[in-house]
Design a protein around this motif. Structure first.
Motif, PDB file in Angstrom:
ATOM      1  N   LEU A  64       0.804  -1.218   0.000  1.00  0.00           N
ATOM      2  CA  LEU A  64       0.000   0.000   0.000  1.00  0.00           C
ATOM      3  C   LEU A  64       0.841   1.273   0.000  1.00  0.00           C
ATOM      4  N   SER A  65       1.892   1.338   0.796  1.00  0.00           N
ATOM      5  CA  SER A  65       2.680   2.584   0.867  1.00  0.00           C
ATOM      6  C   SER A  65       3.295   2.930  -0.490  1.00  0.00           C
ATOM      7  N   GLY A  80      -7.905   7.235   2.846  1.00  0.00           N
ATOM      8  CA  GLY A  80      -8.113   6.246   3.897  1.00  0.00           C
ATOM      9  C   GLY A  80      -9.186   5.255   3.502  1.00  0.00           C
ATOM     10  N   ASN A  81      -9.686   4.518   4.497  1.00  0.00           N
ATOM     11  CA  ASN A  81     -10.663   3.473   4.165  1.00  0.00           C
ATOM     12  C   ASN A  81     -12.103   3.971   4.181  1.00  0.00           C
ATOM     13  N   LEU A  82     -12.328   5.205   4.560  1.00  0.00           N
ATOM     14  CA  LEU A  82     -13.673   5.811   4.589  1.00  0.00           C
ATOM     15  C   LEU A  82     -14.663   4.931   5.350  1.00  0.00           C
ATOM     16  N   GLU A  88      -8.984   0.931   0.524  1.00  0.00           N
ATOM     17  CA  GLU A  88      -8.415   2.272   0.648  1.00  0.00           C
ATOM     18  C   GLU A  88      -8.857   3.106  -0.550  1.00  0.00           C
ATOM     19  N   ALA A  89      -9.428   4.270  -0.283  1.00  0.00           N
ATOM     20  CA  ALA A  89      -9.979   5.121  -1.338  1.00  0.00           C
ATOM     21  C   ALA A  89      -8.973   6.170  -1.798  1.00  0.00           C
ATOM     22  N   LEU A 103     -11.980   5.172  -7.041  1.00  0.00           N
ATOM     23  CA  LEU A 103     -10.813   4.296  -7.105  1.00  0.00           C
ATOM     24  C   LEU A 103     -10.497   3.761  -5.714  1.00  0.00           C
ATOM     25  N   TYR A 104     -10.456   2.433  -5.607  1.00  0.00           N
ATOM     26  CA  TYR A 104     -10.151   1.776  -4.341  1.00  0.00           C
ATOM     27  C   TYR A 104      -8.986   0.818  -4.543  1.00  0.00           C
TER      28      TYR A 104
END
Length: 168
Positions: A64-65, A80-82, A88-89, A103-104
């Motif tokens: 992810l990073s 973040g994940n909302l 993750e959005a 986009l996720y």
């Protein structure tokens, strides 16, 4: 104030997804497993808000990073994940040439990705459920034309009912 509108199904949505997929792949293709068209626009014959939902699939969260870094350079903010675990959005900082999209980024074994694919694939193979889900969405759009949270929460019961049936 934005009004929730359900557009008739449009075969061009698949073409629009493909254009966005190529763009995203150009930025992070070497970091990911795949890019999936999910959500209502990915189901032939299903009316939808004309916004493409995209799941970018990564092996696991250790990637992810690097994805965040590359997408940042490409003009995307990580949101973040909302509130939804395993997803993750990202949002483009400027309007681009594509139709609207969400986009996720999801790990391949994450609940968010699993649910998106299971629901999409179920609808693609069950035309009666497509008609039923469209009716739910249209009714909710009429009931809550300016309340996206109420609209989404209203769909949740139907979606969770299908997921419970097919994933248990």
């Amino acid at each position: 104030m934005r009004t929730i509108t359900i557009a008739m199904a449009d075969p061009q949505w698949a073409e629009e997804f493909e254009k966005i997929r190529v763009m995203i792949s150009g930025y992070i293709g070497d970091l990911i497993i795949g890019i999936e068209h999910v959500g209502s626009t990915s189901v032939p014959g299903l009316g939808a808000k004309p916004i493409i939902d995209i799941d970018v699939v990564i092996e696991d969260m250790s990637r992810l990073s690097s994805v965040i870094e590359r997408l940042d350079l490409a003009g995307f903010d990580h949101e973040g994940n909302l509130g939804i675990e395993g997803r993750e959005a990202f949002k483009r900082r400027y309007k681009d040439e594509f139709m609207p999209y969400h986009l996720y980024v999801c790990p391949k074994d994450g609940k968010g990705f699993r649910d998106h694919i299971a629901f999409r694939d179920f609808l693609r193979s069950h035309p009666d459920s497509v008609r039923e889900y469209l009716k739910v969405k249209e009714d909710l759009a009429l009931l809550y034309p300016h309340d996206i949270d109420a609209y989404i929460n209203g769909k949740k019961e139907y979606i969770e009912g299908i997921l419970t049936k097919i994933l248990t």
